[in-house]
Design a protein around this motif. Structure first.
Motif, short mmCIF file in Angstrom:
data_model
loop_
_atom_site.label_atom_id
_atom_site.label_comp_id
_atom_site.label_asym_id
_atom_site.label_seq_id
_atom_site.Cartn_x
_atom_site.Cartn_y
_atom_site.Cartn_z
N ILE A 140 35.84 22.27 114.18
CA ILE A 140 34.71 23.19 114.71
C ILE A 140 35.13 23.93 115.72
CG2 ILE A 140 32.40 23.60 114.95
CD1 ILE A 140 31.70 21.40 113.47
N GLU A 141 35.49 23.42 116.91
CA GLU A 141 35.89 23.99 118.15
C GLU A 141 36.95 23.15 118.96
OE1 GLU A 141 32.33 24.51 120.23
OE2 GLU A 141 31.86 22.36 120.07
N LYS A 142 37.77 24.08 119.72
CA LYS A 142 38.68 23.13 120.34
C LYS A 142 38.26 23.00 122.08
CE LYS A 142 42.44 25.34 117.61
NZ LYS A 142 43.51 26.16 117.69
N GLU A 143 37.22 23.38 122.32
CA GLU A 143 36.63 23.25 123.62
C GLU A 143 35.24 23.26 123.65
OE1 GLU A 143 38.83 25.84 125.96
OE2 GLU A 143 36.90 27.41 125.82
N LYS A 144 34.80 22.34 124.71
CA LYS A 144 33.19 22.23 124.64
C LYS A 144 32.76 22.49 126.16
CE LYS A 144 29.44 19.56 122.93
NZ LYS A 144 29.03 18.30 122.11
N SER A 145 31.82 22.98 126.33
CA SER A 145 31.17 23.33 127.85
C SER A 145 30.20 22.36 127.92
CB SER A 145 30.57 24.50 128.00
OG SER A 145 30.13 24.97 129.09
N TYR A 146 30.11 21.61 129.30
CA TYR A 146 29.19 20.86 129.82
C TYR A 146 28.66 21.38 131.15
CZ TYR A 146 31.06 17.60 126.27
OH TYR A 146 31.57 16.99 125.12
N VAL A 147 27.48 21.21 131.42
CA VAL A 147 26.71 21.67 132.55
C VAL A 147 26.35 20.45 133.55
CG1 VAL A 147 24.73 22.95 133.61
CG2 VAL A 147 25.69 23.70 131.52
#
Length: 374
Positions: free
Chosen positions: A203-210
């Motif tokens: 679905i995606e190659k990167e993911k953002s975390y806060v």
């Protein structure tokens, strides 16, 4: 007359030889088949039985069996004379069309008593590809945050690369010196072809975390609760009263202590410091001795003030500093000044206090002041 007939007959033979008349003709595309494998959107095409005509060609060439280098060379030469090309051969979806183009190198076949033919391009419809499954490559990966903002740390807790085929590694774009609310990017490196061949699409190659709420170093005076400032003031008042009782004896009388503001120092970006914040609470002290009645300024210095996740403030109230100095034969050293025949720890005006507390640290720290005039 008879001689002319012989000449004509001979010419017909030559023409027949030149035009290949009498050679066996073999179609290399008639029974050509294409198979499809993989998943819808990522399928591949492959030729089936592309050399179905080879046995017939070998027989026409007089090759009954491959029993030596000569016959092997001839067989390979015949095979290499035909070249198939599938367009497109990958990235296929059900319903797409693929075209097989055939080219024949006739020069490689001149010595044989057969002729290979092609009926031109052949078109095939893609069918039978399985449905691809969209997957989240981050569903089995956890990120942990620890430390104190703005020097918090991020760590990949579980990087299970075996859950989906083709996944190689996970990496974070930043791991240290993080502050609350800042974003960090987790990226995954994987073999896309291998993943697709297994029936998955990322679905995606990167993911953002806060960075979540953590304990954090105070970055401004306004972040310090009033009850903590009151405790700091009480600490200084106690220290000054003890100072009077111990050193000033009867020469002085402490009249009043008034808080006049603060200097707050926070580290500049990309500076390596040993103190994560510094707070100078500034006080105006009124003193009367046998000779004079006057005011001077002093400070109470605290460091590494932290706001906890529950909103309370944490600071070591016993770990503070105040001006220090000495005098000998009328000569003053350190943070002290003479008033008559007596010396005092502190400053006669706030400009000198500001220079010593703030200006000398300006290379590494930004400052904020609530002291009037500074």
């Amino acid at each position: 007359m008879r001689g002319r007939k012989i000449v004509v007959f001979a010419m017909m033979i030559v023409v027949a030889l030149l035009t290949g008349c009498g050679k066996k003709k073999i179609d290399v595309t008639e029974n050509l088949q294409v198979s499809f494998e993989g998943y819808d959107g990522y399928g591949t095409a492959k030729l089936e039985n592309e050399y179905y005509w080879e046995s017939e060609a070998l027989e026409a060439a007089g090759i009954e069996s491959i029993d030596g280098f000569d016959t092997l060379g001839s067989a390979l030469n015949i095979e290499m004379a035909v070249l198939y090309e599938i367009q497109p051969a990958s990235g296929l979806s059900n319903g797409d069309q693929v075209v097989v183009k055939t080219s024949i190198n006739e020069a490689m076949l001149e010595e044989y008593n057969f002729e290979l033919l092609s009926k031109g391009e052949k078109t095939y419809i893609v069918t039978g590809l399985k449905e691809i499954q969209e997957v989240d490559l981050f569903e089995n990966v956890d990120i942990g945050f620890s430390g104190i903002s703005p020097y918090a740390r991020a760590q990949i807790i579980d990087s299970n690369t075996d859950f989906y085929p083709g996944v190689k590694r996970y990496t974070l774009d930043k791991e240290t010196n993080l502050k609350v609310g800042e974003s960090v990017i987790l990226s995954v490196e994987f073999d896309e072809h291998e993943l697709h061949m297994a029936g998955y699409n990322a679905i995606e190659k990167e993911k953002s975390y806060v960075v979540p709420e953590l304990d954090r170093y105070v970055m401004g005076i306004g972040e310090i609760p009033q009850d903590t400032l009151d405790k700091m003031t009480k600490q200084l008042e106690d220290a000054l009263h003890a100072q009077v009782a111990k050193a000033w004896e009867e020469k002085d009388s402490l009249k009043s202590i008034k808080y006049v503001g603060s200097y707050f120092l926070r580290p500049k970006e990309k500076q390596t410091v040993y103190e994560n914040n510094i707070l100078y609470n500034i006080y105006k002290v009124s003193v009367e001795n046998l000779e004079n009645k006057f005011d001077f300024y002093t400070y109470c210095r605290f460091k590494d003030i932290i706001v906890l996740t529950d909103g309370t403030c944490s600071v070591d109230l016993t770990n503070y500093t105040m001006p220090t100095g000495s005098a000998f034969l009328g000569m003053v050293n350190g943070e002290a000044f003479m008033k008559g025949k007596y010396y005092y720890h502190g400053y006669e005006e706030t400009d000198s206090l500001f220079n010593n507390c703030v200006t000398k640290n300006i290379e590494q720290y930004e400052y904020e002041s609530t002291v009037e005039g500074n």
